[in-house]
Scaffold this motif. Sequence first.
Motif, short mmCIF file in Angstrom:
data_model
loop_
_atom_site.label_atom_id
_atom_site.label_comp_id
_atom_site.label_asym_id
_atom_site.label_seq_id
_atom_site.Cartn_x
_atom_site.Cartn_y
_atom_site.Cartn_z
N ASN A 191 0.81 -1.21 0.00
CA ASN A 191 0.00 0.00 0.00
C ASN A 191 0.86 1.27 0.00
N ILE A 192 0.64 2.09 -1.02
CA ILE A 192 1.37 3.36 -1.14
C ILE A 192 0.39 4.51 -1.01
N PHE A 193 0.77 5.52 -0.23
CA PHE A 193 0.00 6.76 -0.20
C PHE A 193 0.86 7.84 -0.83
N VAL A 194 0.27 8.60 -1.75
CA VAL A 194 1.02 9.62 -2.48
C VAL A 194 0.49 11.00 -2.09
N CYS A 195 1.38 11.86 -1.64
CA CYS A 195 0.96 13.21 -1.27
C CYS A 195 1.92 14.22 -1.87
N ALA A 196 1.60 15.49 -1.75
CA ALA A 196 2.50 16.56 -2.22
C ALA A 196 2.06 17.86 -1.57
N ASP A 197 2.96 18.81 -1.53
CA ASP A 197 2.61 20.13 -0.99
C ASP A 197 1.52 20.74 -1.87
N ILE A 198 0.70 21.56 -1.26
CA ILE A 198 -0.45 22.12 -1.99
C ILE A 198 -0.01 22.92 -3.22
N GLU A 199 1.11 23.64 -3.12
CA GLU A 199 1.58 24.43 -4.26
C GLU A 199 1.92 23.51 -5.44
N ALA A 200 2.57 22.40 -5.13
CA ALA A 200 2.94 21.45 -6.18
C ALA A 200 1.69 20.84 -6.81
N ARG A 201 0.67 20.64 -6.01
CA ARG A 201 -0.56 20.03 -6.52
C ARG A 201 -1.32 21.02 -7.42
#
Lengths: 208, 208
Positions: free
Chosen positions: A118-128
Amino acid sequence: MNIITISREFGSGGRELGKRLAELLGYDYYDKEIISIIAERHGLDEKYVEHTLSSSSWNNTTLHFRHSFSSPVYFHEPKTELLIEQKKVIDEIASQGKNFVIVGRNADILLANHNPFNIFVCADIEARIKRCKDRAEEGEKFSDKELKKNILRIDKNRKLTRYLITEKDWGMKESYHLIVNTTDWEIKKLAASLKGVVEGYFEQNENK
Amino acid sequence: MNIITISREFGSGGRELGKRLAELLGYDYYDKEIISIIAERHGLDEKYVEHTLSSSSWNNTTLHFRHSFSSPVYFHEPKTELLIEQKKVIDEIASQGKNFVIVGRNADILLANHNPFNIFVCADIEARIKRCKDRAEEGEKFSDKELKKNILRIDKNRKLTRYLITEKDWGMKESYHLIVNTTDWEIKKLAASLKGVVEGYFEQNENK
């Protein structure tokens, strides 16, 4: 059978990561394919299925949702019914015994008895926000503020859906083998790096 | 200069992972080495330094702590003074310009201006209890209940220290490039897999 589940914050590149991992590993790939299967079986419009599954329109029937998973009683609440259909389709895919990557749909929980990675992928809001702009179709014009609002709304719905289905919080580190923050990554290169991690994991756990 | 910081839940194998990554990458490695440097400089006992830094004895001076980082005023509270010393030592290490791995000490925040690659290592509580047992010295006998209590106490102190130094929560996904749950991993194999991920990251970000 090796299964990789990808949960992701909207705009974090999780879908692209999943697709690339599937390609690199030679696994099947499921994301919107599941929507298409449901739509076709029930003679529904794909857009309707997708919209309903990701909507926040639970009304009062949500209280019965978890119950309805194991009960023949249907509450005729479209989202609930479609979530049950979606679970069926996911179970069928797993029953084929082929390796696959699945994006979203709380598949880490739904497929837990198959021991997925199981992988969870996130990023900073600016990058998103930047990613949403980069992939916007021509003529699509939203301000950063609008994009941010939209991103946070979608994430809120995902969080709510996860909680209602699984009683678990979304994006908490206890639920995943790996959480990746894609902010400073090119997804193509990240996928190539993670291929080795995933292979190493399955090699170690193949007899479990 | 490439820096890898490892934050970790007690008993998750974070230290071993850091050590192995440093070996595989040919980087310097810092963990208790920092304690030794502080102890030697100030003629203190290493065990005292270590114990004080990881203790929860903040008394009333904690309110002044963040202020004291940038102020010449010392509050003569041992933990506060040692944390300031520790920060100095970490800054000195970074100023040498050599690649290194550093375990603990909120180094991800203290070294943020050097753009380190930040890993958080966690594991299920059962796996952490098992790891503590496996590495216990001969004659050391604790029940699972005692070990669990101890693990949770240490993590609580780490969380508190982090919050007081950085105003940030500990183990939240926003702060790290990668969060790894080691429950089903052999650390040696995990380190070998992650080597490629870290190298890929630094390759992409070398000019930042």
